[in-house]
Design a protein around this motif. Structure first.
Motif, mmCIF file in Angstrom:
data_model
loop_
_atom_site.group_PDB
_atom_site.id
_atom_site.type_symbol
_atom_site.label_atom_id
_atom_site.label_comp_id
_atom_site.label_asym_id
_atom_site.label_seq_id
_atom_site.Cartn_x
_atom_site.Cartn_y
_atom_site.Cartn_z
ATOM 1 N N MET A 150 7.185 17.969 28.496
ATOM 2 C CA MET A 150 7.031 16.798 27.661
ATOM 3 C C MET A 150 8.030 15.740 28.125
ATOM 4 N N PRO A 151 7.603 14.494 28.364
ATOM 5 C CA PRO A 151 8.520 13.462 28.852
ATOM 6 C C PRO A 151 9.525 13.054 27.767
ATOM 7 N N ARG A 152 10.704 12.650 28.222
ATOM 8 C CA ARG A 152 11.739 12.210 27.288
ATOM 9 C C ARG A 152 11.343 10.866 26.674
ATOM 10 N N GLN A 153 11.695 10.687 25.442
ATOM 11 C CA GLN A 153 11.453 9.424 24.754
ATOM 12 C C GLN A 153 12.563 8.440 25.143
ATOM 13 N N PRO A 154 12.255 7.123 25.109
ATOM 14 C CA PRO A 154 13.275 6.127 25.451
ATOM 15 C C PRO A 154 14.543 6.244 24.610
ATOM 16 N N THR A 155 14.410 6.584 23.329
ATOM 17 C CA THR A 155 15.617 6.704 22.503
ATOM 18 C C THR A 155 16.483 7.868 22.964
ATOM 19 N N ASP A 156 15.850 8.946 23.444
ATOM 20 C CA ASP A 156 16.620 10.063 23.981
ATOM 21 C C ASP A 156 17.434 9.614 25.190
ATOM 22 N N THR A 157 16.808 8.856 26.053
ATOM 23 C CA THR A 157 17.492 8.356 27.251
ATOM 24 C C THR A 157 18.617 7.419 26.853
ATOM 25 N N ARG A 158 18.348 6.541 25.926
ATOM 26 C CA ARG A 158 19.377 5.602 25.459
ATOM 27 C C ARG A 158 20.565 6.368 24.872
ATOM 28 N N GLU A 159 20.278 7.391 24.083
ATOM 29 C CA GLU A 159 21.355 8.179 23.488
ATOM 30 C C GLU A 159 22.156 8.930 24.557
ATOM 31 N N ARG A 160 21.474 9.436 25.565
ATOM 32 C CA ARG A 160 22.196 10.113 26.660
ATOM 33 C C ARG A 160 23.098 9.130 27.389
ATOM 34 N N ILE A 161 22.606 7.921 27.615
ATOM 35 C CA ILE A 161 23.421 6.895 28.275
ATOM 36 C C ILE A 161 24.640 6.574 27.419
ATOM 37 N N LEU A 162 24.413 6.351 26.124
ATOM 38 C CA LEU A 162 25.531 6.039 25.222
ATOM 39 C C LEU A 162 26.546 7.173 25.171
ATOM 40 N N SER A 163 26.055 8.389 25.119
ATOM 41 C CA SER A 163 26.949 9.551 25.074
ATOM 42 C C SER A 163 27.777 9.649 26.352
ATOM 43 N N ALA A 164 27.121 9.509 27.481
ATOM 44 C CA ALA A 164 27.831 9.588 28.766
ATOM 45 C C ALA A 164 28.842 8.453 28.890
ATOM 46 N N ALA A 165 28.425 7.246 28.560
ATOM 47 C CA ALA A 165 29.319 6.091 28.664
ATOM 48 C C ALA A 165 30.504 6.238 27.719
ATOM 49 N N SER A 166 30.236 6.660 26.498
ATOM 50 C CA SER A 166 31.332 6.824 25.530
ATOM 51 C C SER A 166 32.374 7.812 26.028
ATOM 52 N N ARG A 167 31.914 8.938 26.543
ATOM 53 C CA ARG A 167 32.864 9.948 27.053
ATOM 54 C C ARG A 167 33.669 9.388 28.226
ATOM 55 N N LEU A 168 32.985 8.734 29.156
ATOM 56 C CA LEU A 168 33.685 8.200 30.330
ATOM 57 C C LEU A 168 34.621 7.056 29.965
ATOM 58 N N PHE A 169 34.154 6.121 29.135
ATOM 59 C CA PHE A 169 34.999 4.991 28.745
ATOM 60 C C PHE A 169 36.229 5.481 27.993
ATOM 61 N N TYR A 170 36.043 6.465 27.109
ATOM 62 C CA TYR A 170 37.174 6.965 26.330
ATOM 63 C C TYR A 170 38.175 7.692 27.221
ATOM 64 N N ALA A 171 37.683 8.454 28.166
ATOM 65 C CA ALA A 171 38.571 9.231 29.038
ATOM 66 C C ALA A 171 39.302 8.364 30.055
ATOM 67 N N ASP A 172 38.579 7.395 30.639
ATOM 68 C CA ASP A 172 39.132 6.666 31.788
ATOM 69 C C ASP A 172 39.340 5.175 31.571
ATOM 70 N N GLY A 173 38.777 4.616 30.516
ATOM 71 C CA GLY A 173 38.876 3.175 30.271
ATOM 72 C C GLY A 173 37.627 2.455 30.755
ATOM 73 N N ILE A 174 37.340 1.340 30.125
ATOM 74 C CA ILE A 174 36.081 0.648 30.442
ATOM 75 C C ILE A 174 36.100 -0.028 31.801
ATOM 76 N N ARG A 175 37.230 -0.504 32.222
ATOM 77 C CA ARG A 175 37.290 -1.181 33.535
ATOM 78 C C ARG A 175 37.214 -0.185 34.689
ATOM 79 N N ALA A 176 37.718 1.011 34.473
ATOM 80 C CA ALA A 176 37.752 2.009 35.541
ATOM 81 C C ALA A 176 36.403 2.680 35.765
ATOM 82 N N VAL A 177 35.502 2.577 34.794
ATOM 83 C CA VAL A 177 34.217 3.277 34.868
ATOM 84 C C VAL A 177 33.113 2.283 35.205
ATOM 85 N N GLY A 178 32.416 2.546 36.278
ATOM 86 C CA GLY A 178 31.291 1.693 36.661
ATOM 87 C C GLY A 178 29.974 2.235 36.140
#
Length: 193
Positions: free
Chosen positions: A1-29
């Motif tokens: 079953m294909p992923r829904q757009p909201t699932d993808t958006r949530e995965r992006i937000l989750s990944a970004a939040s973890r990376l930004f919190y760990a390393d800072g927003i400027r350090a993470v591309g």
């Protein structure tokens, strides 16, 4: 079953939040965020127009959970208002002792974007801090304390000051000291009422 757009958006937000919190927003591309989320950069840009939009969305997603956390810490303490306020600081000190703790994401983002006061993430961070202050004002006012807005602001100043000093010293005793000061302020305000 294909992923829904909201699932993808949530995965992006989750990944970004973890990376930004760990390393800072400027350090993470965005490349690192896309890789962590298991998507292409093109997919990331389908969901977020820019890295700035992604940063803002990450903070927006943290707003209600953070407010709920402080409310839970406040409510789980028994006793007078001073004890409930101080418990928020005690619980924050406990969290700050965790090796992965990096402080307040809202304050860290505002510091990284200090030269960009109009950035959407700075506005979201400001709104979050105002909501926390308003919530505290309601708790203080419910106790019949006069000038509840001033006392709530003083507690927030102690809280945010504790966040900042923790980043410098990495010593949770500063958060506990701020909690003690907040409890003293609340006690004095109650005595005057």
């Amino acid at each position: 079953m294909p992923r829904q757009p909201t699932d993808t958006r949530e995965r992006i937000l989750s990944a970004a939040s973890r990376l930004f919190y760990a390393d800072g927003i400027r350090a993470v591309g965005v490349d690192a965020v896309a890789e962590k989320a298991g998507i292409t950069k093109r997919t990331l840009y389908y969901h977020f127009r820019s890295k700035d939009d992604l940063i803002a969305a990450c903070l927006e997603a943290r707003d209600q959970p953070n407010l709920a956390l402080f409310a839970r810490w406040f409510d789980e303490a028994e006793g007078p208002l001073a004890a409930r306020v101080e418990n928020m600081f005690r619980r924050l000190a406990r969290a700050a002792r965790h090796p992965k703790w990096r402080g307040c994401g809202f304050l860290r983002t505002a510091a990284e974007l200090a030269s960009m006061p109009g950035h959407p993430a700075v506005r979201i961070g400001s709104a979050h801090k105002k909501r926390l202050e308003a919530w505290l004002e309601g708790k203080v006012a419910a106790e019949g304390i006069g000038n509840a807005s001033l006392l709530a602001r003083q507690i927030v100043l102690l809280l945010d000051g504790a966040f900042s000093v923790m980043l410098v010293h990495r010593d949770a005793a500063y958060v506990e000291a701020a909690g003690s000061a907040a409890a003293t302020l609340v006690g004095a305000a109650l005595a005057r009422s």
